[in-house]
Design a protein around this motif. Structure first.
Motif, PDB file in Angstrom:
ATOM      1  N   PRO A 286       0.827  -1.220   0.000  1.00 42.95           N
ATOM      2  CA  PRO A 286       0.000   0.000   0.000  1.00 42.95           C
ATOM      3  C   PRO A 286       0.855   1.260   0.000  1.00 42.95           C
ATOM      4  CG  PRO A 286      -0.092  -1.084   2.141  1.00 42.95           C
ATOM      5  CD  PRO A 286       0.695  -1.982   1.248  1.00 42.95           C
ATOM      6  N   SER A 287       0.356   2.274  -0.671  1.00 42.45           N
ATOM      7  CA  SER A 287       1.089   3.544  -0.747  1.00 42.45           C
ATOM      8  C   SER A 287       0.969   4.357   0.537  1.00 42.45           C
ATOM      9  CB  SER A 287       0.617   4.354  -1.949  1.00 42.45           C
ATOM     10  OG  SER A 287      -0.768   4.582  -1.864  1.00 42.45           O
ATOM     11  N   SER A 288      -0.063   4.052   1.346  1.00 45.00           N
ATOM     12  CA  SER A 288      -0.224   4.728   2.635  1.00 45.00           C
ATOM     13  C   SER A 288      -1.013   3.826   3.580  1.00 45.00           C
ATOM     14  CB  SER A 288      -0.958   6.064   2.464  1.00 45.00           C
ATOM     15  OG  SER A 288      -2.307   5.838   2.151  1.00 45.00           O
ATOM     16  N   LYS A 289      -1.009   4.180   4.862  1.00 42.04           N
ATOM     17  CA  LYS A 289      -1.742   3.378   5.840  1.00 42.04           C
ATOM     18  C   LYS A 289      -3.245   3.440   5.615  1.00 42.04           C
ATOM     19  CE  LYS A 289       1.618   3.280   9.520  1.00 42.04           C
ATOM     20  NZ  LYS A 289       1.856   3.393  10.952  1.00 42.04           N
ATOM     21  N   SER A 290      -3.716   4.472   4.964  1.00 42.69           N
ATOM     22  CA  SER A 290      -5.153   4.602   4.712  1.00 42.69           C
ATOM     23  C   SER A 290      -5.604   3.768   3.509  1.00 42.69           C
ATOM     24  CB  SER A 290      -5.536   6.061   4.511  1.00 42.69           C
ATOM     25  OG  SER A 290      -4.932   6.565   3.343  1.00 42.69           O
ATOM     26  N   GLU A 291      -4.672   3.218   2.746  1.00 40.66           N
ATOM     27  CA  GLU A 291      -5.016   2.440   1.561  1.00 40.66           C
ATOM     28  C   GLU A 291      -4.761   0.947   1.749  1.00 40.66           C
ATOM     29  OE1 GLU A 291      -3.355   3.960  -2.051  1.00 40.66           O
ATOM     30  OE2 GLU A 291      -3.911   6.012  -1.568  1.00 40.66           O
ATOM     31  N   THR A 292      -4.808   0.450   2.965  1.00 40.79           N
ATOM     32  CA  THR A 292      -4.540  -0.967   3.195  1.00 40.79           C
ATOM     33  C   THR A 292      -5.728  -1.826   2.750  1.00 40.79           C
ATOM     34  OG1 THR A 292      -5.469  -1.030   5.423  1.00 40.79           O
ATOM     35  CG2 THR A 292      -3.144  -0.401   5.227  1.00 40.79           C
ATOM     36  N   LEU A 293      -5.432  -3.067   2.452  1.00 38.29           N
ATOM     37  CA  LEU A 293      -6.496  -3.989   2.076  1.00 38.29           C
ATOM     38  C   LEU A 293      -7.381  -4.339   3.268  1.00 38.29           C
ATOM     39  CD1 LEU A 293      -4.655  -6.274  -0.460  1.00 38.29           C
ATOM     40  CD2 LEU A 293      -6.453  -4.609  -0.918  1.00 38.29           C
ATOM     41  N   ASN A 294      -6.879  -4.160   4.480  1.00 38.80           N
ATOM     42  CA  ASN A 294      -7.733  -4.381   5.644  1.00 38.80           C
ATOM     43  C   ASN A 294      -8.875  -3.377   5.672  1.00 38.80           C
ATOM     44  OD1 ASN A 294      -6.562  -6.678   6.689  1.00 38.80           O
ATOM     45  ND2 ASN A 294      -5.069  -5.538   7.884  1.00 38.80           N
ATOM     46  N   ARG A 295      -8.627  -2.163   5.256  1.00 36.85           N
ATOM     47  CA  ARG A 295      -9.711  -1.170   5.180  1.00 36.85           C
ATOM     48  C   ARG A 295     -10.760  -1.599   4.162  1.00 36.85           C
ATOM     49  NH1 ARG A 295      -9.130   3.578   8.169  1.00 36.85           N
ATOM     50  NH2 ARG A 295      -6.989   3.948   8.794  1.00 36.85           N
ATOM     51  N   TRP A 296     -10.291  -2.124   3.033  1.00 42.42           N
ATOM     52  CA  TRP A 296     -11.222  -2.634   2.021  1.00 42.42           C
ATOM     53  C   TRP A 296     -12.029  -3.793   2.603  1.00 42.42           C
ATOM     54  CZ3 TRP A 296     -11.418  -7.578  -0.062  1.00 42.42           C
ATOM     55  CH2 TRP A 296     -12.339  -7.754  -1.087  1.00 42.42           C
ATOM     56  N   ALA A 297     -11.363  -4.743   3.265  1.00 45.54           N
ATOM     57  CA  ALA A 297     -12.037  -5.918   3.828  1.00 45.54           C
ATOM     58  C   ALA A 297     -13.055  -5.529   4.903  1.00 45.54           C
ATOM     59  CB  ALA A 297     -11.009  -6.892   4.397  1.00 45.54           C
ATOM     60  N   GLU A 298     -12.730  -4.526   5.697  1.00 41.24           N
ATOM     61  CA  GLU A 298     -13.648  -4.065   6.744  1.00 41.24           C
ATOM     62  C   GLU A 298     -14.928  -3.469   6.163  1.00 41.24           C
ATOM     63  OE1 GLU A 298     -11.250  -1.289   8.912  1.00 41.24           O
ATOM     64  OE2 GLU A 298     -10.132  -2.862   9.934  1.00 41.24           O
ATOM     65  N   ALA A 299     -14.857  -2.981   4.944  1.00 42.43           N
ATOM     66  CA  ALA A 299     -16.011  -2.340   4.316  1.00 42.43           C
ATOM     67  C   ALA A 299     -16.952  -3.344   3.640  1.00 42.43           C
ATOM     68  CB  ALA A 299     -15.532  -1.316   3.288  1.00 42.43           C
ATOM     69  N   HIS A 300     -16.594  -4.633   3.672  1.00 40.79           N
ATOM     70  CA  HIS A 300     -17.411  -5.659   3.023  1.00 40.79           C
ATOM     71  C   HIS A 300     -17.883  -6.693   4.036  1.00 40.79           C
ATOM     72  CE1 HIS A 300     -15.304  -3.838  -0.325  1.00 40.79           C
ATOM     73  NE2 HIS A 300     -16.288  -4.278  -1.078  1.00 40.79           N
ATOM     74  N   ARG A 301     -18.997  -7.313   3.714  1.00 39.48           N
ATOM     75  CA  ARG A 301     -19.542  -8.386   4.556  1.00 39.48           C
ATOM     76  C   ARG A 301     -19.361  -9.700   3.804  1.00 39.48           C
ATOM     77  NH1 ARG A 301     -22.651  -6.814   8.969  1.00 39.48           N
ATOM     78  NH2 ARG A 301     -23.095  -4.601   8.983  1.00 39.48           N
ATOM     79  N   PHE A 302     -18.493 -10.528   4.334  1.00 38.71           N
ATOM     80  CA  PHE A 302     -18.213 -11.818   3.712  1.00 38.71           C
ATOM     81  C   PHE A 302     -19.024 -12.895   4.416  1.00 38.71           C
ATOM     82  CE2 PHE A 302     -14.459  -9.121   3.374  1.00 38.71           C
ATOM     83  CZ  PHE A 302     -14.289  -9.081   2.001  1.00 38.71           C
ATOM     84  N   GLN A 303     -19.615 -13.766   3.616  1.00 31.32           N
ATOM     85  CA  GLN A 303     -20.454 -14.844   4.125  1.00 31.32           C
ATOM     86  C   GLN A 303     -19.810 -16.189   3.792  1.00 31.32           C
ATOM     87  OE1 GLN A 303     -23.511 -14.409   5.669  1.00 31.32           O
ATOM     88  NE2 GLN A 303     -23.506 -12.203   5.493  1.00 31.32           N
ATOM     89  N   VAL A 304     -20.175 -17.214   4.555  1.00 33.05           N
ATOM     90  CA  VAL A 304     -19.717 -18.563   4.256  1.00 33.05           C
ATOM     91  C   VAL A 304     -20.120 -18.889   2.817  1.00 33.05           C
ATOM     92  CG1 VAL A 304     -20.066 -21.010   4.799  1.00 33.05           C
ATOM     93  CG2 VAL A 304     -19.811 -19.345   6.648  1.00 33.05           C
TER      94      VAL A 304
END
Length: 182
Positions: A38-56
């Motif tokens: 990531p180019s910055s701490k605000s562009e991490t993939l964890n931020r992307w993952a937190e914004a989605h709801r993953f289901q089984v």
């Protein structure tokens, strides 16, 4: 013959209702260039993952240069320490799809030297199995039975209501066609 046709159409209508909760494929990061440092701490993939709801049953899809990088599924401890030596699974093809068969956290890190330490990693939390709509409709409580403030819908409630409404419309349409045929 008519009863066979009506039961077939009713089964099809129920299938339409149940199929509204199918598994989804998620392109990691939302584009083909996302699996990178990531180019910055605000562009991490964890931020992307937190914004989605993953289901089984959902799947994660990575697009990356398989000659320079890889995707490793690891245990929590290996995620925290960026240990690439004993992954649960290793993917190097550049077009990786990982199924999410259980609820709970999944940990992914880059297999490229030093990339994990620079932030190329992601935690995905999968929610429990989707609740299937049984088809039974509960009556709304009367004002006497329910004496309290209205509750705001939870996130995703509107989507569920739209899916149920769409399924009901399809089922009622098919049932109407059966009635016209009979």
């Amino acid at each position: 013959m008519a009863s066979l046709l009506s039961s077939t159409l009713l089964s099809l209508a129920l299938l339409l209702i149940v199929s509204s909760s199918e598994a989804k494929d998620f392109l990691v990061g939302g584009d083909t260039e996302a699996w990178k440092i990531p180019s910055s701490k605000s562009e991490t993939l964890n931020r992307w993952a937190e914004a989605h709801r993953f289901q089984v049953g959902d799947c994660l899809v990575w697009k990356y240069d398989g000659t320079k990088d890889s995707v490793l599924e690891v245990r929590r401890e290996d995620y925290l320490s960026c240990n690439t030596s004993s992954p649960i699974a290793e993917h190097k093809d550049g077009n990786t799809t990982v199924s999410l068969p259980r609820s709970g956290p999944y940990y992914f890190i880059s297999g490229a030297a030093g990339a994990c330490e620079k932030g190329e990693k992601m935690i995905v939390v999968v929610m429990s199995k989707r609740q299937r709509w049984s088809g039974g409709i509960s009556p709304a409580p009367s004002p006497v039975e329910y004496d309290g403030p209205a509750m705001a819908p939870v996130s995703g409630g509107r989507k569920l209501a739209v899916r149920i409404k769409g399924g009901l419309v399809g089922a009622l349409t098919l049932m109407g066609l059966v009635g016209m045929i009979l």
